[in-house]
Structure formats: structure tokens, C-alpha cells
Write a protein that holds these residues in place. Structure first.
Motif, PDB file in Angstrom:
ATOM      1  N   GLY A 142      -1.672   2.906 -12.823  1.00  0.00           N
ATOM      2  CA  GLY A 142      -1.196   1.728 -13.586  1.00  0.00           C
ATOM      3  C   GLY A 142      -0.176   1.130 -11.919  1.00  0.00           C
ATOM      4  N   VAL A 143       0.383   2.348 -11.391  1.00  0.00           N
ATOM      5  CA  VAL A 143       1.153   2.227 -10.412  1.00  0.00           C
ATOM      6  C   VAL A 143       0.183   1.048  -9.382  1.00  0.00           C
ATOM      7  N   LEU A 144      -0.776   2.142  -9.119  1.00  0.00           N
ATOM      8  CA  LEU A 144      -1.887   1.489  -8.033  1.00  0.00           C
ATOM      9  C   LEU A 144      -2.134  -0.077  -7.992  1.00  0.00           C
ATOM     10  N   LEU A 145      -2.511   0.185  -9.697  1.00  0.00           N
ATOM     11  CA  LEU A 145      -3.105  -1.521  -9.477  1.00  0.00           C
ATOM     12  C   LEU A 145      -2.092  -2.324 -10.021  1.00  0.00           C
ATOM     13  N   TRP A 146      -0.445  -2.253  -9.991  1.00  0.00           N
ATOM     14  CA  TRP A 146       0.263  -2.989  -9.483  1.00  0.00           C
ATOM     15  C   TRP A 146       0.875  -2.939  -8.330  1.00  0.00           C
ATOM     16  N   LEU A 147       0.268  -2.086  -7.189  1.00  0.00           N
ATOM     17  CA  LEU A 147       0.504  -2.650  -5.920  1.00  0.00           C
ATOM     18  C   LEU A 147      -0.575  -3.673  -5.453  1.00  0.00           C
ATOM     19  N   ALA A 177       3.166 -10.734  -3.135  1.00  0.00           N
ATOM     20  CA  ALA A 177       5.068 -10.577  -4.033  1.00  0.00           C
ATOM     21  C   ALA A 177       5.527  -8.788  -2.859  1.00  0.00           C
ATOM     22  N   MET A 178       6.319  -9.636  -2.120  1.00  0.00           N
ATOM     23  CA  MET A 178       7.107  -8.597  -1.685  1.00  0.00           C
ATOM     24  C   MET A 178       7.882  -7.754  -2.697  1.00  0.00           C
ATOM     25  N   PRO A 179       8.583  -7.952  -3.759  1.00  0.00           N
ATOM     26  CA  PRO A 179       8.951  -6.957  -4.366  1.00  0.00           C
ATOM     27  C   PRO A 179       8.494  -5.939  -5.004  1.00  0.00           C
ATOM     28  N   VAL A 180       7.418  -6.492  -6.388  1.00  0.00           N
ATOM     29  CA  VAL A 180       6.494  -5.804  -6.440  1.00  0.00           C
ATOM     30  C   VAL A 180       5.793  -5.255  -5.483  1.00  0.00           C
ATOM     31  N   ILE A 181       5.060  -5.024  -4.203  1.00  0.00           N
ATOM     32  CA  ILE A 181       4.442  -4.282  -3.186  1.00  0.00           C
ATOM     33  C   ILE A 181       5.581  -3.200  -2.917  1.00  0.00           C
ATOM     34  N   VAL A 182       6.751  -4.192  -2.730  1.00  0.00           N
ATOM     35  CA  VAL A 182       7.358  -2.358  -2.158  1.00  0.00           C
ATOM     36  C   VAL A 182       8.499  -1.823  -3.569  1.00  0.00           C
ATOM     37  N   ALA A 183       8.302  -1.886  -4.525  1.00  0.00           N
ATOM     38  CA  ALA A 183       8.497  -1.120  -5.869  1.00  0.00           C
ATOM     39  C   ALA A 183       7.767  -0.197  -5.991  1.00  0.00           C
ATOM     40  N   ASN A 184       6.478  -0.784  -6.225  1.00  0.00           N
ATOM     41  CA  ASN A 184       5.601  -0.179  -6.772  1.00  0.00           C
ATOM     42  C   ASN A 184       4.001   0.732  -5.517  1.00  0.00           C
ATOM     43  N   ALA A 185       4.983   0.638  -4.351  1.00  0.00           N
ATOM     44  CA  ALA A 185       4.666   1.814  -3.023  1.00  0.00           C
ATOM     45  C   ALA A 185       5.215   2.761  -3.483  1.00  0.00           C
ATOM     46  N   ILE A 186       6.136   2.045  -3.446  1.00  0.00           N
ATOM     47  CA  ILE A 186       7.202   3.475  -3.047  1.00  0.00           C
ATOM     48  C   ILE A 186       6.978   4.981  -4.964  1.00  0.00           C
ATOM     49  N   THR A 187       7.701   3.643  -5.590  1.00  0.00           N
ATOM     50  CA  THR A 187       6.730   4.378  -7.230  1.00  0.00           C
ATOM     51  C   THR A 187       5.778   5.505  -7.106  1.00  0.00           C
ATOM     52  N   LEU A 188       4.340   4.846  -6.553  1.00  0.00           N
ATOM     53  CA  LEU A 188       3.484   5.472  -6.414  1.00  0.00           C
ATOM     54  C   LEU A 188       3.489   6.848  -5.586  1.00  0.00           C
ATOM     55  N   GLY A 189       4.066   6.167  -4.655  1.00  0.00           N
ATOM     56  CA  GLY A 189       4.736   7.712  -4.196  1.00  0.00           C
ATOM     57  C   GLY A 189       5.496   8.667  -4.507  1.00  0.00           C
ATOM     58  N   LEU A 190       6.561   8.348  -5.282  1.00  0.00           N
ATOM     59  CA  LEU A 190       7.272   8.977  -5.998  1.00  0.00           C
ATOM     60  C   LEU A 190       5.951   9.428  -7.170  1.00  0.00           C
ATOM     61  N   SER A 191       5.805   8.936  -7.918  1.00  0.00           N
ATOM     62  CA  SER A 191       4.514   9.140  -8.665  1.00  0.00           C
ATOM     63  C   SER A 191       3.495  10.323  -8.169  1.00  0.00           C
TER      64      SER A 191
END
Length: 84
Positions: A46-51, A59-73
Motif C-alpha cells: 500500500g505504501v509503495l502504491l502511495w509513493l 506531491a512532494m509531501p506524499v513522495i517523501v513520507a511514503n519513500a521513508i515509510t516504505l524503507g522503514l516498513s
């Protein structure tokens, strides 16, 4: 639009940072039994799809947050498998 981006960045930071204590705990204890493999696999997809969505709408906020969250996940998933 600037305030919307600021709000998005703040929300992204908070929801992303929420995963850091879990990553640290698993790393320190070398124990991930209580982590659901299925949940984190689905969540990571799901996070990958959000990215991808964030990239599509630029949308930079969506890109940055989801890229980092994907890494953590994915880190949590890796630990789940490694410390099985």
C-alpha cells in the motif's frame, strides 16, 4: 497551496517517525515474533502504491513520507524474516 504542503509534510513526518521505535526495538532485541508478516507485507504494498501516486501527482509531501515509510516498513519485514 504552501500551507497544504506544510500540513502534508508535518503529517508525513509524524506518521513516518512512528515506525522508528519499532525498528529500533526489533533491532535491539533481535525479536520480531509479535510482528505480523502479512500485515507488514500488505502495508508495504500500500505504501509503495502511495509513493507511485505521489510521484504521479508530483506531491512532494506524499513522495517523501511514503519513500521513508516504505524503507522503514521493509526494514521491519526484513527483520521479521531474519529473526524468525
Amino acid at each position: 497551496m504552501e500551507s497544504a504542503n506544510t500540513l502534508g509534510l508535518i503529517a508525513g513526518v509524524l506518521t513516518t517517525v512512528a515506525f522508528v521505535p519499532q525498528v529500533i526495538k526489533i533491532w535491539k532485541t533481535k525479536h520480531a515474533t509479535d510482528i505480523s508478516l502479512g500485515m507488514f507485507a500488505i502495508f508495504s504494498c500500500g505504501v509503495l502504491l502511495w509513493l507511485f501516486y505521489g510521484i504521479e501527482i508530483d506531491a512532494m509531501p506524499v513522495i517523501v513520507a511514503n519513500a521513508i515509510t516504505l524503507g522503514l516498513s521493509l526494514t521491519i519485514l526484513f527483520f521479521k524474516i531474519k529473526f524468525k
